[in-house]
Design a protein around this motif. Structure first.
Motif, PDB file in Angstrom:
ATOM      1  N   MET A 100      60.220  51.777  55.106  1.00 39.34           N
ATOM      2  CA  MET A 100      61.311  52.451  54.969  1.00 39.34           C
ATOM      3  C   MET A 100      62.793  51.283  54.880  1.00 39.34           C
ATOM      4  N   ASN A 101      62.078  50.348  55.632  1.00 42.59           N
ATOM      5  CA  ASN A 101      63.031  49.047  55.459  1.00 42.59           C
ATOM      6  C   ASN A 101      63.208  48.441  54.042  1.00 42.59           C
ATOM      7  N   ASP A 102      62.262  48.758  52.995  1.00 46.26           N
ATOM      8  CA  ASP A 102      62.637  48.295  51.659  1.00 46.26           C
ATOM      9  C   ASP A 102      63.889  48.967  51.151  1.00 46.26           C
ATOM     10  N   LEU A 103      64.324  50.044  51.535  1.00 46.68           N
ATOM     11  CA  LEU A 103      65.514  50.569  51.099  1.00 46.68           C
ATOM     12  C   LEU A 103      66.964  49.571  51.578  1.00 46.68           C
ATOM     13  N   ILE A 104      66.785  48.702  52.472  1.00 48.44           N
ATOM     14  CA  ILE A 104      67.874  47.904  52.733  1.00 48.44           C
ATOM     15  C   ILE A 104      67.630  46.721  52.153  1.00 48.44           C
ATOM     16  N   GLN A 105      68.642  46.432  51.241  1.00 50.55           N
ATOM     17  CA  GLN A 105      68.269  45.404  50.256  1.00 50.55           C
ATOM     18  C   GLN A 105      68.268  43.876  51.036  1.00 50.55           C
ATOM     19  N   SER A 106      68.812  43.728  52.143  1.00 52.66           N
ATOM     20  CA  SER A 106      68.744  42.633  52.529  1.00 52.66           C
ATOM     21  C   SER A 106      67.692  42.055  53.503  1.00 52.66           C
ATOM     22  N   ALA A 107      66.769  43.442  53.845  1.00 50.86           N
ATOM     23  CA  ALA A 107      65.736  43.263  54.851  1.00 50.86           C
ATOM     24  C   ALA A 107      64.700  42.288  54.307  1.00 50.86           C
ATOM     25  N   ARG A 108      64.070  41.452  55.167  1.00 55.33           N
ATOM     26  CA  ARG A 108      63.041  40.563  54.667  1.00 55.33           C
ATOM     27  C   ARG A 108      61.754  40.877  56.041  1.00 55.33           C
ATOM     28  N   VAL A 109      60.587  41.132  55.727  1.00 56.57           N
ATOM     29  CA  VAL A 109      59.612  41.250  56.804  1.00 56.57           C
ATOM     30  C   VAL A 109      58.738  40.269  56.680  1.00 56.57           C
ATOM     31  N   GLN A 110      58.361  39.607  58.028  1.00 60.67           N
ATOM     32  CA  GLN A 110      57.391  38.762  57.960  1.00 60.67           C
ATOM     33  C   GLN A 110      56.226  39.174  58.946  1.00 60.67           C
ATOM     34  N   GLY A 111      55.018  38.724  58.976  1.00 61.87           N
ATOM     35  CA  GLY A 111      53.899  39.086  59.538  1.00 61.87           C
ATOM     36  C   GLY A 111      53.368  40.095  59.107  1.00 61.87           C
ATOM     37  N   SER A 112      52.294  40.898  59.720  1.00 58.40           N
ATOM     38  CA  SER A 112      51.715  42.050  58.957  1.00 58.40           C
ATOM     39  C   SER A 112      51.531  43.413  59.928  1.00 58.40           C
ATOM     40  N   VAL A 113      51.690  44.313  59.179  1.00 57.48           N
ATOM     41  CA  VAL A 113      51.501  45.595  59.712  1.00 57.48           C
ATOM     42  C   VAL A 113      50.130  46.426  59.051  1.00 57.48           C
ATOM     43  N   LYS A 114      48.937  46.305  59.746  1.00 55.82           N
ATOM     44  CA  LYS A 114      47.792  46.746  59.217  1.00 55.82           C
ATOM     45  C   LYS A 114      47.670  48.166  59.694  1.00 55.82           C
ATOM     46  N   TYR A 115      47.479  48.921  58.646  1.00 52.52           N
ATOM     47  CA  TYR A 115      47.091  50.467  58.734  1.00 52.52           C
ATOM     48  C   TYR A 115      45.781  50.646  58.202  1.00 52.52           C
ATOM     49  N   HIS A 116      45.033  50.941  59.094  1.00 50.15           N
ATOM     50  CA  HIS A 116      43.523  51.177  58.855  1.00 50.15           C
ATOM     51  C   HIS A 116      42.961  49.889  58.013  1.00 50.15           C
ATOM     52  N   GLY A 117      43.353  48.861  58.740  1.00 50.50           N
ATOM     53  CA  GLY A 117      43.032  47.517  57.915  1.00 50.50           C
ATOM     54  C   GLY A 117      43.553  46.977  57.024  1.00 50.50           C
ATOM     55  N   VAL A 118      44.472  47.911  56.398  1.00 53.36           N
ATOM     56  CA  VAL A 118      45.326  47.087  55.126  1.00 53.36           C
ATOM     57  C   VAL A 118      46.642  46.758  55.517  1.00 53.36           C
ATOM     58  N   ASP A 119      46.927  45.707  54.979  1.00 49.36           N
ATOM     59  CA  ASP A 119      48.584  45.421  55.392  1.00 49.36           C
ATOM     60  C   ASP A 119      49.369  46.042  54.326  1.00 49.36           C
ATOM     61  N   LEU A 120      50.363  46.789  54.969  1.00 46.94           N
ATOM     62  CA  LEU A 120      51.258  47.618  54.329  1.00 46.94           C
ATOM     63  C   LEU A 120      52.010  46.697  53.474  1.00 46.94           C
ATOM     64  N   TYR A 121      52.092  45.427  53.637  1.00 46.29           N
ATOM     65  CA  TYR A 121      53.101  44.828  52.939  1.00 46.29           C
ATOM     66  C   TYR A 121      52.345  43.703  51.929  1.00 46.29           C
ATOM     67  N   ASP A 122      51.285  43.971  51.892  1.00 51.93           N
ATOM     68  CA  ASP A 122      50.431  43.412  50.658  1.00 51.93           C
ATOM     69  C   ASP A 122      51.082  43.860  49.292  1.00 51.93           C
ATOM     70  N   GLU A 123      50.940  43.025  48.263  1.00 48.59           N
ATOM     71  CA  GLU A 123      51.628  43.040  47.143  1.00 48.59           C
ATOM     72  C   GLU A 123      51.025  44.217  46.195  1.00 48.59           C
ATOM     73  N   ASP A 124      49.681  44.390  46.421  1.00 54.37           N
ATOM     74  CA  ASP A 124      49.289  45.734  45.575  1.00 54.37           C
ATOM     75  C   ASP A 124      49.554  46.919  46.234  1.00 54.37           C
ATOM     76  N   VAL A 125      50.075  47.040  47.501  1.00 54.58           N
ATOM     77  CA  VAL A 125      50.459  48.473  48.277  1.00 54.58           C
ATOM     78  C   VAL A 125      51.599  48.847  47.543  1.00 54.58           C
ATOM     79  N   ASP A 126      51.668  50.381  47.224  1.00 58.08           N
ATOM     80  CA  ASP A 126      52.584  51.027  46.776  1.00 58.08           C
ATOM     81  C   ASP A 126      53.530  51.721  47.823  1.00 58.08           C
ATOM     82  N   PRO A 127      54.723  51.342  48.003  1.00 64.02           N
ATOM     83  CA  PRO A 127      55.180  51.999  48.968  1.00 64.02           C
ATOM     84  C   PRO A 127      55.651  53.464  49.074  1.00 64.02           C
TER      85      PRO A 127
END
Lengths: 305, 237, 318
Positions: A100-127
């Motif tokens: 949901m932080n994607d909705l905020i323009q200036s938000a930048r996320v570093q590190g990883s949030v893995k959901y069942h082993g998949v990083d939610l912030y991977d490039e090919d993950v559709d929010p």
């Protein structure tokens, strides 16, 4: 520092030492080895698998570093509570779990949030897909200005649900302990419901897309005490089928409801910048009877906050 | 590490009212402990000086201990109900209910001693026995006093330390029993039994002191000691 | 306010006296009266104006009734009617609606929902607001330079070289476009962000949220803005003069088809009023012009009433 990504949910109590920030933070660079030794090791190793593995999560809003270096697992079919004083970043962290932080323009996320082993912030993950699997309930009940039925049906419909919508609506409302109260007025406006009912409607709406995780951002803070207790009771029931993360500023609620509690606190560095950090993460019973960190103790006994 | 080591009065004023309540409970317990210590020594004086006039005084002093017990118990439960305490606050309040029990029982034990004196119409043993009783009273009441000091200071090591010091008291008690055994023919069986009861009571007072120390350790560290003394034998007399 | 002599009075009395207020606050009353006077003055002016017009117009309606509305232009005061003006204005309004609404609402949606919040976007939004304040005659010049020629170029200039309702509609569309954008923007802004959040939270894309939740929620506001915009377009006069509205008498042939009418000479209701005030026959000025004004006012009032009704219907649904 915990290195994340172990799916069997390694349970450590990360003591956030102030190695990146200044040296003057409130003495929380405490006994990390001692605490790890004291931690209920046996219960951790037989704990449920981790649905989320957060590792080194840092969130910036423009130049402002809101939270730094958050590492913790979230275990399946448990209720995990995030507590801490205002500005400690607990809501920011929560909103990383469903992007949901994607909705905020200036938000930048570093590190990883893995959901069942998949990083939610991977490039090919559709929010958008992420949010179908990880639902959210907000602080103030926010039903759509539509009928009760349409509120629930909207999510599944745009997700391409082809089954029997009436059944799905019925089941969602039942699971949210709202069916009996609204079964005769499904076509009426959602705004005709009381605050507590609206929030349960929002819970039903969140679970209608069949997520396996429900995120709750202070779900009862706008409700009266009885409605609050009903929501808490509902959470106990939902726990069997969902993994729940709840942000709450009500410590007694966290104590009543959660299996594990994460205590976040604000670090003020020498430039005066305030950054949220994870101070302690442990079973709720331990946090509330014998916490390892002084900051945790001071916060939960109401001596600061 | 918990924040309460040595200091229950937190510096923040946020829960000042609550802090005042807790400090009041602690003060009450310390005062109760002082009363019990004093009364134990008074009972000891009654026995060694063979002063039956002190019996009433001992009983009256214990009445005050009992009344404080009732008041502080009630306050503790009210505070538990109304303040939603957690962590060290919770440990303190739960431990307070236990410490109050130990204090109250200790007071009763001092009365039990002078009851024996009354029943036997004076100390039924030799001067040697009397001096042993005196020694026992001194040691037991000193240990108890140290327990109350540990309570006032929230001393983290109170439990293990007092547990170790209790060994000396146990030795004195054994010596007392042996001496009773030696004199049993002169003083008669019944008196011997009554005297042994006094030994038991004084030993129990020391044990309660140790328990108080262990509760203090629990308040500070959040951990129970590895092995607990059995608190309750069957009580009589 | 009398001071209390505490020694003499009981507590209740002391309290009662301290609570007793001033009876008369002259300043407040004078202020209230002053405001009332300003309101009444405004109303009075309005009433006088309207009254004057209506009184002047009454004979026409009495004598000719509906015939006045259904007759075309004529050089004779007995038979002249406002029909051409009405049809012309309506045609222009339709063109305005067809052009300004999709473009304006679409621009508003883009600005509010999609455009990033940076300096460029803010500059654009500010300039749109400024455009709303530009005198309408300027748009007339724009229309003459661009739309008249454009219409002619694409072959719809008819026999007037492009000075027809198409060019007029385009010109007025551009004129009202900033207003449409602004009112739609405000309506979109009024939709609480919590609804958008909720939509995104259940896994909707941005467009799905806009289409299913934001637009329906903003619809009453957008609609109201739209109808008010059309009313404005209906009453605009100055630009029309520049782009060649017929100010004198003209008539379309009875056999003229739609295309001919759309691409040929035209007039608008306000322009009819203007032209009648300049006729030599004093009857035009004294009786017909007021009647035309009354017709104009009736149309505008009806449109506004319609807007209110529509908005209430949309809002009542939820």
């Amino acid at each position: 520092m915990v290195s994340g990504s172990d799916v069997t949910g390694e349970m450590e109590t990360p003591m956030e030492t102030t190695d990146t920030a200044g040296p003057d933070t409130a003495g929380s660079a405490a006994a990390s080895p001692a605490a790890a030794a004291d931690a209920p090791a046996t219960s951790a190793q037989t704990a449920a698998p981790a649905v989320f593995d957060v590792s080194g999560l840092t969130v910036f809003y423009g130049d402002f570093r809101a939270v730094a270096d958050i590492t913790l697992p979230v275990l399946e079919n448990e209720i995990t509570a995030f507590i801490g004083p205002s500005g400690c970043g607990k809501s920011t962290v929560l909103r990383c779990f469903n992007r949901m932080n994607d909705l905020i323009q200036s938000a930048r996320v570093q590190g990883s949030v893995k959901y069942h082993g998949v990083d939610l912030y991977d490039e090919d993950v559709d929010p958008v897909e992420v949010r179908r699997r990880i639902g959210m309930v907000f602080q103030k009940p926010n039903p759509f200005p539509k009928s009760i039925y349409d509120n629930i049906a909207f999510g599944p419909k745009i997700a391409g649900f082809k089954g029997n919508m009436d059944d799905l609506v019925h089941e969602s409302l039942q699971r949210a302990a709202l069916w009996d109260e609204v079964k005769d007025k499904l076509k009426e406006s959602a705004f005709a419901l009381s605050g507590g009912q609206q929030q349960r409607l929002c819970i039903a709406r969140a679970i209608a897309t069949s997520p396996d995780v429900v995120l709750m951002d202070e779900p009862a803070s706008a409700l009266d005490p009885i409605a609050t207790l009903r929501i808490e009771e509902l959470m106990f029931e939902l726990k069997a089928d969902y993994t729940i993360i709840i942000v709450t500023h009500n410590m007694q609620q966290a104590a009543r409801v959660s299996d594990r509690t994460a205590f976040f606190n604000v670090d003020i560095d020498e430039t005066g910048q305030r950054t949220g950090r994870l101070v302690e993460f442990n079973e709720t019973g331990t946090i509330f009877t014998n916490p390892s960190e002084k900051a945790t103790e001071d916060y939960i006994t109401g001596r600061f906050g | 590490m918990s924040s309460t080591s040595g200091d229950l009065s937190h510096h923040d004023e946020i829960r000042h009212h609550f802090d005042v309540l807790m400090a009041g409970l602690l003060q009450g317990m310390v005062r109760m402990g002082a009363l019990v210590t004093e009364n134990t020594r008074r009972a000891g004086e009654a026995m060694t000086e063979n002063r039956l006039d002190l019996v009433k005084t001992v009983r009256k002093a214990d009445a005050e201990v009992n009344s404080m017990y009732a008041t502080l118990e009630r306050q503790t439960f009210e505070t538990l109900a109304r303040q939603q305490p957690v962590a060290s606050d919770l440990r303190f309040l739960v431990a307070t209910t236990r410490i109050l029990y130990e204090l109250e029982r200790s007071g009763d034990l001092a009365v039990n001693c002078v009851n024996v004196l009354e029943r036997e119409n004076g100390f039924p043993g030799s001067a040697a026995l009397r001096s042993l009783v005196g020694k026992l009273v001194t040691e037991a009441s000193a240990l108890f006093a140290r327990a109350i000091d540990a309570l006032a200071d929230m001393d983290e090591d109170a439990g293990p330390r007092l547990d170790a010091e209790d060994d000396a008291v146990d030795d004195t008690v054994s010596a007392f029993y042996t001496a009773i055994g030696r004199e049993s023919t002169e003083i008669g069986l019944e008196s011997a039994i009554e005297l042994s009861r006094i030994g038991r009571y004084l030993e129990r007072i020391a044990d309660h002191g140790v328990n108080i120390g262990e509760h203090v350790t629990y308040i500070v560290t959040g951990e129970f000691p590895a092995d607990l003394h059995p608190v309750l034998d069957d009580e009589d007399g | 306010m009398t001071t209390t002599r505490v020694a003499d009075l009981s507590t209740t009395e002391v309290v009662r006296q301290s609570l007793a207020g001033r009876r008369v606050n002259v300043g407040a009353i004078a202020f209230q009266l002053g405001l009332l006077v300003t309101l009444l003055t405004s109303l009075l002016i309005l009433v006088v104006l309207l009254g004057d017009i209506i009184v002047a117009a009454l004979p026409t309606f009495r004598d000719r009734g509906l015939d006045f509305v259904t007759s075309p232009l004529s050089l004779s005061a007995d038979s002249a009617g406002v029909l051409s003006g009405i049809t012309g204005s309506l045609a222009i309004t339709v063109v305005v609606a067809l052009v300004a609404f999709p473009v304006g609402i679409g621009a508003a949606v883009y600005l509010e929902e999609y455009a990033p919040d940076n300096r460029l976007t803010r500059i654009i939004a500010t300039n749109i607001r400024n455009l709303a304040g530009v005198p309408s005659i300027v748009y007339g010049l724009l229309g003459l330079a661009v739309f008249v020629r454009l219409v002619d170029l694409i072959g719809l200039g008819g026999d007037r070289g492009g000075r027809n309702v198409l060019a007029a509609g385009l010109t007025l569309a551009v004129l009202v476009l900033p207003i449409v954008i602004i009112t739609s923007l405000e309506a979109l802004r009024a939709v609480p962000n919590t609804i958008r959040e909720a939509g995104v939270g259940v896994g909707a894309t941005k467009w799905e949220v806009i289409r299913h939740h934001v637009l329906p929620s903003a619809a009453p506001g957008i609609l109201t803005g739209a109808v008010l915009t059309l009313s404005r377009a209906f009453g605009e006069t100055a630009p029309l003069f520049v782009i060649g509205v017929a100010t004198g008498f003209f008539a379309s042939a009875d056999s003229a088809g739609i295309i001919d009418r759309l691409t040929g000479a035209y007039t608008a209701l306000p322009v009819v009023v203007f032209s009648w005030t300049r006729q030599t026959d004093p009857l035009f000025l004294e009786t017909l012009a007021p009647a035309a004004i009354v017709v104009l006012l009736v149309v505008l009032l009806t449109a506004n009433a319609g807007a209110i009704i529509l908005r209430n219907r949309f809002e009542r649904q939820w």
